[in-house]
Design a protein around this motif. Structure first.
Motif, PDB file in Angstrom:
ATOM      1  N   SER A 176       0.808  -1.222   0.000  1.00  0.00           N
ATOM      2  CA  SER A 176       0.000   0.000   0.000  1.00  0.00           C
ATOM      3  C   SER A 176       0.841   1.273   0.000  1.00  0.00           C
ATOM      4  CB  SER A 176      -0.900   0.018   1.242  1.00  0.00           C
ATOM      5  OG  SER A 176      -0.112   0.129   2.421  1.00  0.00           O
ATOM      6  N   GLY A 177       2.162   1.128   0.196  1.00  0.00           N
ATOM      7  CA  GLY A 177       3.012   2.303   0.380  1.00  0.00           C
ATOM      8  C   GLY A 177       3.268   2.579   1.849  1.00  0.00           C
ATOM      9  N   SER A 178       2.640   1.803   2.728  1.00  0.00           N
ATOM     10  CA  SER A 178       2.911   1.894   4.161  1.00  0.00           C
ATOM     11  C   SER A 178       4.188   1.110   4.469  1.00  0.00           C
ATOM     12  CB  SER A 178       1.733   1.337   4.959  1.00  0.00           C
ATOM     13  OG  SER A 178       0.531   2.007   4.626  1.00  0.00           O
ATOM     14  N   ARG A 179       4.665   1.193   5.724  1.00  0.00           N
ATOM     15  CA  ARG A 179       5.876   0.453   6.086  1.00  0.00           C
ATOM     16  C   ARG A 179       5.974   0.294   7.592  1.00  0.00           C
ATOM     17  NH1 ARG A 179      10.834   4.853   5.153  1.00  0.00           N
ATOM     18  NH2 ARG A 179      10.368   6.101   6.999  1.00  0.00           N
ATOM     19  N   VAL A 180       6.838  -0.654   7.993  1.00  0.00           N
ATOM     20  CA  VAL A 180       7.137  -0.896   9.397  1.00  0.00           C
ATOM     21  C   VAL A 180       8.654  -0.977   9.536  1.00  0.00           C
ATOM     22  CG1 VAL A 180       6.809  -2.387  11.396  1.00  0.00           C
ATOM     23  CG2 VAL A 180       5.010  -2.231   9.647  1.00  0.00           C
ATOM     24  N   ILE A 181       9.189  -0.365  10.588  1.00  0.00           N
ATOM     25  CA  ILE A 181      10.626  -0.427  10.865  1.00  0.00           C
ATOM     26  C   ILE A 181      10.819  -0.900  12.295  1.00  0.00           C
ATOM     27  CG2 ILE A 181      12.749   0.922  11.144  1.00  0.00           C
ATOM     28  CD1 ILE A 181      11.835   2.677   8.856  1.00  0.00           C
ATOM     29  N   ALA A 182      11.743  -1.824  12.488  1.00  0.00           N
ATOM     30  CA  ALA A 182      12.046  -2.368  13.817  1.00  0.00           C
ATOM     31  C   ALA A 182      13.522  -2.162  14.115  1.00  0.00           C
ATOM     32  CB  ALA A 182      11.697  -3.857  13.877  1.00  0.00           C
ATOM     33  N   ARG A 183      13.798  -1.705  15.325  1.00  0.00           N
ATOM     34  CA  ARG A 183      15.198  -1.575  15.742  1.00  0.00           C
ATOM     35  C   ARG A 183      15.270  -1.580  17.264  1.00  0.00           C
ATOM     36  NH1 ARG A 183      17.412   3.317  17.546  1.00  0.00           N
ATOM     37  NH2 ARG A 183      16.022   5.128  17.506  1.00  0.00           N
ATOM     38  N   PRO A 184      16.379  -2.070  17.828  1.00  0.00           N
ATOM     39  CA  PRO A 184      16.573  -1.966  19.270  1.00  0.00           C
ATOM     40  C   PRO A 184      17.043  -0.562  19.621  1.00  0.00           C
ATOM     41  CG  PRO A 184      18.442  -3.081  18.279  1.00  0.00           C
ATOM     42  CD  PRO A 184      17.462  -2.809  17.169  1.00  0.00           C
ATOM     43  N   SER A 185      16.695  -0.086  20.798  1.00  0.00           N
ATOM     44  CA  SER A 185      17.185   1.214  21.251  1.00  0.00           C
ATOM     45  C   SER A 185      18.681   1.122  21.522  1.00  0.00           C
ATOM     46  CB  SER A 185      16.452   1.646  22.525  1.00  0.00           C
ATOM     47  OG  SER A 185      17.063   2.794  23.078  1.00  0.00           O
ATOM     48  N   GLY A 186      19.389   2.181  21.197  1.00  0.00           N
ATOM     49  CA  GLY A 186      20.821   2.204  21.464  1.00  0.00           C
ATOM     50  C   GLY A 186      21.159   2.635  22.870  1.00  0.00           C
ATOM     51  N   THR A 187      20.179   3.144  23.620  1.00  0.00           N
ATOM     52  CA  THR A 187      20.453   3.681  24.956  1.00  0.00           C
ATOM     53  C   THR A 187      19.594   3.062  26.053  1.00  0.00           C
ATOM     54  OG1 THR A 187      18.877   5.475  24.552  1.00  0.00           O
ATOM     55  CG2 THR A 187      21.194   5.900  24.023  1.00  0.00           C
ATOM     56  N   GLU A 188      18.517   2.336  25.670  1.00  0.00           N
ATOM     57  CA  GLU A 188      17.595   1.790  26.660  1.00  0.00           C
ATOM     58  C   GLU A 188      17.288   0.328  26.330  1.00  0.00           C
ATOM     59  OE1 GLU A 188      14.390   4.926  27.698  1.00  0.00           O
ATOM     60  OE2 GLU A 188      14.951   5.292  25.612  1.00  0.00           O
ATOM     61  N   PRO A 189      16.865  -0.461  27.321  1.00  0.00           N
ATOM     62  CA  PRO A 189      16.533  -1.869  27.068  1.00  0.00           C
ATOM     63  C   PRO A 189      15.147  -2.002  26.442  1.00  0.00           C
ATOM     64  CG  PRO A 189      16.188  -1.378  29.382  1.00  0.00           C
ATOM     65  CD  PRO A 189      16.771  -0.127  28.769  1.00  0.00           C
ATOM     66  N   LYS A 190      15.024  -1.594  25.202  1.00  0.00           N
ATOM     67  CA  LYS A 190      13.723  -1.648  24.545  1.00  0.00           C
ATOM     68  C   LYS A 190      13.909  -1.863  23.047  1.00  0.00           C
ATOM     69  CE  LYS A 190      12.286   2.487  25.701  1.00  0.00           C
ATOM     70  NZ  LYS A 190      11.515   3.757  25.756  1.00  0.00           N
ATOM     71  N   ALA A 191      12.865  -2.413  22.431  1.00  0.00           N
ATOM     72  CA  ALA A 191      12.776  -2.497  20.980  1.00  0.00           C
ATOM     73  C   ALA A 191      11.793  -1.428  20.515  1.00  0.00           C
ATOM     74  CB  ALA A 191      12.318  -3.880  20.552  1.00  0.00           C
TER      75      ALA A 191
END
Length: 231
Positions: A176-191
């Motif tokens: 559709s032209g939409s998107r999803v991006i996933a990455r871990p935080s570089g400073t906190e324990p989170k995705a």
């Protein structure tokens, strides 16, 4: 024009239709400024505008960093021109939405604690990388951008080099032209999961109706992708 990889893709859509060069860089204004200098040297390109999703803007070449003053001046000039034309900023934005699509962005953070939590977050990224989803909320994945492997893999298996420094980030481009991006935080324990929806505005349709439909799609994407990432 340049933007970070987690910024709204709307600028890229506009740039493409207007025949302007557009590239995405890693998060941080050093990447925007450095790439602008490289393109000026390599191609003679004239840098016009750069931004990233955390509300930072750089306009032209006077300040090679995010600069609220030049952005504010540009916005004031735009407001003055639109006023002379008998319209408003919001009316102009609606005009852009009707031409290029209504773009919405959101972010979902998944936080974990301790060593076990950190291991779980690494496992999330590994699982998404090894077995990427075929679709998100019924929207087919047309390409996966793996910034760690520095490759773009299309749904048909075609591979293309991704010319950016290595980073533990995955991008999923949707039909559709939409998107999803996933990455871990570089400073906190989170995705961190970033969602961008592109919703066409139908002819004669009110913008609030299109916005309601886009937000409903966004909610479905968020729920489905989190379920995929964390079964």
């Amino acid at each position: 024009m340049l933007a970070s990889i987690v910024s709204s893709p709307m600028l890229g859509v506009i740039a493409k239709e207007l025949g302007a060069d557009y590239e995405e860089v890693l998060t941080g204004f050093k990447w925007i400024a450095n790439r602008a200098l490289e393109l000026a040297k390599e191609k003679g390109s004239r840098f016009v505008f750069g931004f990233e999703e955390a509300l930072g803007y750089t306009v032209g070449t006077l300040v090679r960093d995010k600069d609220g003053i030049s952005a504010a001046l540009l916005f004031a000039e735009m407001r003055a021109v639109l006023r002379q034309e008998g319209t408003t900023v919001l009316a102009h934005l609606e005009k852009l939405y009707r031409r290029y699509g209504l773009f919405l962005s959101s972010q979902v953070n998944v936080t974990r604690k301790g060593a076990e939590g950190a291991a779980e977050l690494r496992e999330i990224m590994s699982r998404l990388r090894e077995t990427p989803p075929k679709a998100v909320a019924g929207d087919a994945v047309t390409a996966v951008r793996d910034y760690l492997a520095q490759v773009v893999i299309s749904a048909d298996g075609t591979k293309k080099a991704l010319m950016l420094p290595k980073s533990d980030v995955l991008g999923f481009e949707l039909a559709s032209g939409s998107r999803v991006i996933a990455r871990p935080s570089g400073t906190e324990p989170k995705a961190k999961f970033y969602f961008d929806v592109r919703e066409p505005v139908r002819e004669g349709e009110s913008l609030p109706d299109a916005d309601t439909r886009a937000r409903a799609r966004m909610k479905r994407m968020e729920q489905d992708f989190v379920a995929i990432a964390m079964p």
